[in-house]
Design a protein around this motif. Structure first.
Motif, PDB file in Angstrom:
ATOM      1  N   MET A 131       0.807  -1.072   0.055  1.00 12.88           N
ATOM      2  CA  MET A 131      -0.025   0.003  -0.048  1.00 12.88           C
ATOM      3  C   MET A 131       0.723   1.253   0.112  1.00 12.88           C
ATOM      4  N   ASN A 132       0.631   2.118  -0.679  1.00 11.98           N
ATOM      5  CA  ASN A 132       1.350   3.309  -0.982  1.00 11.98           C
ATOM      6  C   ASN A 132       0.335   4.467  -0.227  1.00 11.98           C
ATOM      7  N   SER A 133       0.917   4.749   0.964  1.00 10.14           N
ATOM      8  CA  SER A 133       0.277   5.702   1.676  1.00 10.14           C
ATOM      9  C   SER A 133       1.395   6.696   2.760  1.00 10.14           C
ATOM     10  N   CYS A 134       1.324   8.021   2.547  1.00  9.95           N
ATOM     11  CA  CYS A 134       2.223   8.962   3.163  1.00  9.95           C
ATOM     12  C   CYS A 134       1.487  10.068   3.642  1.00  9.95           C
ATOM     13  N   ILE A 135       2.175  10.270   4.878  1.00 10.32           N
ATOM     14  CA  ILE A 135       1.565  11.508   5.661  1.00 10.32           C
ATOM     15  C   ILE A 135       2.576  12.439   6.045  1.00 10.32           C
ATOM     16  N   LEU A 136       2.695  13.556   5.696  1.00  8.81           N
ATOM     17  CA  LEU A 136       3.781  14.536   5.921  1.00  8.81           C
ATOM     18  C   LEU A 136       3.471  15.765   6.466  1.00  8.81           C
ATOM     19  N   MET A 137       4.152  16.333   7.405  1.00  7.51           N
ATOM     20  CA  MET A 137       4.056  17.643   7.911  1.00  7.51           C
ATOM     21  C   MET A 137       4.990  18.513   7.479  1.00  7.51           C
ATOM     22  N   ALA A 138       4.534  19.650   6.517  1.00  6.36           N
ATOM     23  CA  ALA A 138       5.579  20.571   6.019  1.00  6.36           C
ATOM     24  C   ALA A 138       5.241  21.796   5.934  1.00  6.36           C
ATOM     25  N   GLU A 139       5.785  22.838   5.289  1.00  6.14           N
ATOM     26  CA  GLU A 139       5.580  24.196   5.201  1.00  6.14           C
ATOM     27  C   GLU A 139       5.787  24.395   3.722  1.00  6.14           C
ATOM     28  N   ILE A 140       4.798  25.364   3.404  1.00  3.28           N
ATOM     29  CA  ILE A 140       4.680  25.607   1.912  1.00  3.28           C
ATOM     30  C   ILE A 140       5.663  26.741   1.653  1.00  3.28           C
ATOM     31  N   ILE A 141       6.606  26.523   0.659  1.00  5.72           N
ATOM     32  CA  ILE A 141       7.674  27.417   0.143  1.00  5.72           C
ATOM     33  C   ILE A 141       7.493  28.034  -0.692  1.00  5.72           C
ATOM     34  N   GLU A 142       6.519  27.860  -1.774  1.00  9.91           N
ATOM     35  CA  GLU A 142       5.982  28.618  -3.064  1.00  9.91           C
ATOM     36  C   GLU A 142       4.541  28.481  -3.072  1.00  9.91           C
ATOM     37  N   ASP A 143       4.019  29.745  -3.254  1.00 16.17           N
ATOM     38  CA  ASP A 143       2.527  29.746  -3.726  1.00 16.17           C
ATOM     39  C   ASP A 143       2.234  28.772  -4.608  1.00 16.17           C
ATOM     40  N   PRO A 144       0.867  28.265  -4.230  1.00 18.73           N
ATOM     41  CA  PRO A 144       0.382  27.052  -5.092  1.00 18.73           C
ATOM     42  C   PRO A 144       0.123  27.668  -6.445  1.00 18.73           C
ATOM     43  N   GLN A 145       0.226  26.773  -7.700  1.00 20.71           N
ATOM     44  CA  GLN A 145       0.111  27.142  -8.955  1.00 20.71           C
ATOM     45  C   GLN A 145      -1.250  26.238  -9.619  1.00 20.71           C
ATOM     46  N   LEU A 146      -2.263  26.842  -9.773  1.00 19.72           N
ATOM     47  CA  LEU A 146      -3.334  26.249 -10.389  1.00 19.72           C
ATOM     48  C   LEU A 146      -3.360  26.008 -11.911  1.00 19.72           C
ATOM     49  N   ARG A 147      -3.540  24.760 -12.738  1.00 20.41           N
ATOM     50  CA  ARG A 147      -3.761  24.893 -13.974  1.00 20.41           C
ATOM     51  C   ARG A 147      -4.669  23.868 -14.219  1.00 20.41           C
ATOM     52  N   SER A 148      -5.117  23.862 -15.557  1.00 23.49           N
ATOM     53  CA  SER A 148      -6.195  22.884 -16.190  1.00 23.49           C
ATOM     54  C   SER A 148      -5.538  21.970 -17.090  1.00 23.49           C
ATOM     55  N   THR A 149      -5.782  20.758 -17.321  1.00 23.81           N
ATOM     56  CA  THR A 149      -5.312  19.822 -18.332  1.00 23.81           C
ATOM     57  C   THR A 149      -6.211  20.106 -19.491  1.00 23.81           C
ATOM     58  N   PRO A 150      -5.545  19.774 -20.608  1.00 21.88           N
ATOM     59  CA  PRO A 150      -6.656  19.812 -21.907  1.00 21.88           C
ATOM     60  C   PRO A 150      -8.140  19.320 -21.875  1.00 21.88           C
ATOM     61  N   ASP A 151      -8.217  18.132 -20.899  1.00 19.28           N
ATOM     62  CA  ASP A 151      -9.630  17.856 -20.693  1.00 19.28           C
ATOM     63  C   ASP A 151     -10.387  18.671 -19.763  1.00 19.28           C
ATOM     64  N   GLY A 152      -9.930  19.675 -19.145  1.00 20.19           N
ATOM     65  CA  GLY A 152     -10.683  20.470 -18.049  1.00 20.19           C
ATOM     66  C   GLY A 152     -10.536  20.150 -16.644  1.00 20.19           C
ATOM     67  N   SER A 153      -9.612  19.336 -16.260  1.00 19.65           N
ATOM     68  CA  SER A 153      -9.298  18.749 -15.012  1.00 19.65           C
ATOM     69  C   SER A 153      -8.576  19.917 -14.181  1.00 19.65           C
ATOM     70  N   LYS A 154      -8.681  20.331 -13.252  1.00 20.25           N
ATOM     71  CA  LYS A 154      -8.091  21.136 -12.634  1.00 20.25           C
ATOM     72  C   LYS A 154      -6.894  20.132 -11.606  1.00 20.25           C
ATOM     73  N   VAL A 155      -5.725  20.897 -11.645  1.00 21.08           N
ATOM     74  CA  VAL A 155      -4.529  20.527 -10.838  1.00 21.08           C
ATOM     75  C   VAL A 155      -3.481  21.363 -10.538  1.00 21.08           C
ATOM     76  N   ALA A 156      -3.500  21.301  -9.083  1.00 20.61           N
ATOM     77  CA  ALA A 156      -2.588  22.284  -8.238  1.00 20.61           C
ATOM     78  C   ALA A 156      -1.107  21.764  -7.825  1.00 20.61           C
ATOM     79  N   ASN A 157      -0.024  22.619  -8.084  1.00 18.68           N
ATOM     80  CA  ASN A 157       1.131  22.255  -7.635  1.00 18.68           C
ATOM     81  C   ASN A 157       1.712  22.966  -6.457  1.00 18.68           C
ATOM     82  N   VAL A 158       2.449  22.731  -5.429  1.00 17.71           N
ATOM     83  CA  VAL A 158       2.871  23.388  -4.461  1.00 17.71           C
ATOM     84  C   VAL A 158       4.216  22.934  -3.812  1.00 17.71           C
TER      85      VAL A 158
END
Length: 154
Positions: free
Chosen positions: A1-28
């Motif tokens: 099973m692949n499961s992870c829990i991580l406590m962390a600090e955000i170091i860059e503001d999140p970036q939201l984009r859309s895939t060609p099929d319209g799905s939303k994806v955010a990277n941080v």
């Protein structure tokens, strides 16, 4: 099973984009402490999809401290120098707020009972004060005589 829990600090503001099929994806990008004091901080990209992506972009900012539940993925990235590099990525399923940029950088705040637990499929409120403390099961085995799990002989 692949499961992870991580406590962390955000170091860059999140970036939201859309895939060609319209799905939303955010990277941080997040940063977290090493196991020992002398270990350097490590960084990993966190990815959220759908409703969670929109919530990441709207609710989280640089300096926020969070707990991320998800699965670890490895990606092969082609570098400009001509070689390929493996990079870890945490695909989030839930995110919990722990603290904000105003919090002390030396210690983590206690989880905020009113903070939202944002899930990839729906939204729910998580009351950390209602979370029971973990307990060791009592038994007649030798393991029940040890207070610290590191002392259990294997």
């Amino acid at each position: 099973m692949n499961s992870c829990i991580l406590m962390a600090e955000i170091i860059e503001d999140p970036q939201l984009r859309s895939t060609p099929d319209g799905s939303k994806v955010a990277n941080v990008m997040v940063e977290f402490e090493g196991l020992r004091d002398e270990d350097p901080k490590a960084r990993v990209r966190v990815v959220g999809w759908g409703n969670l992506a929109e919530e990441i972009e709207n609710s989280y900012h640089r300096g926020d401290r969070i707990i991320i539940e998800g699965r670890l993925a490895m990606n092969l990235v082609e570098m400009p120098e001509g070689y390929k590099e493996k990079r870890a990525e945490l695909v989030a399923s839930r995110i919990y707020t722990v603290g904000t940029a105003a919090a002390s950088s030396d210690s983590w705040n206690e989880p905020n009972p009113s903070s939202a637990a944002v899930e990839s499929d729906n939204y729910s409120t998580n009351d950390f004060s209602a979370t029971p403390e973990p307990t060791m099961p009592s038994s007649n085995s030798d393991e029940s005589n040890y207070e610290d799990l590191d002392e259990i002989p294997f």
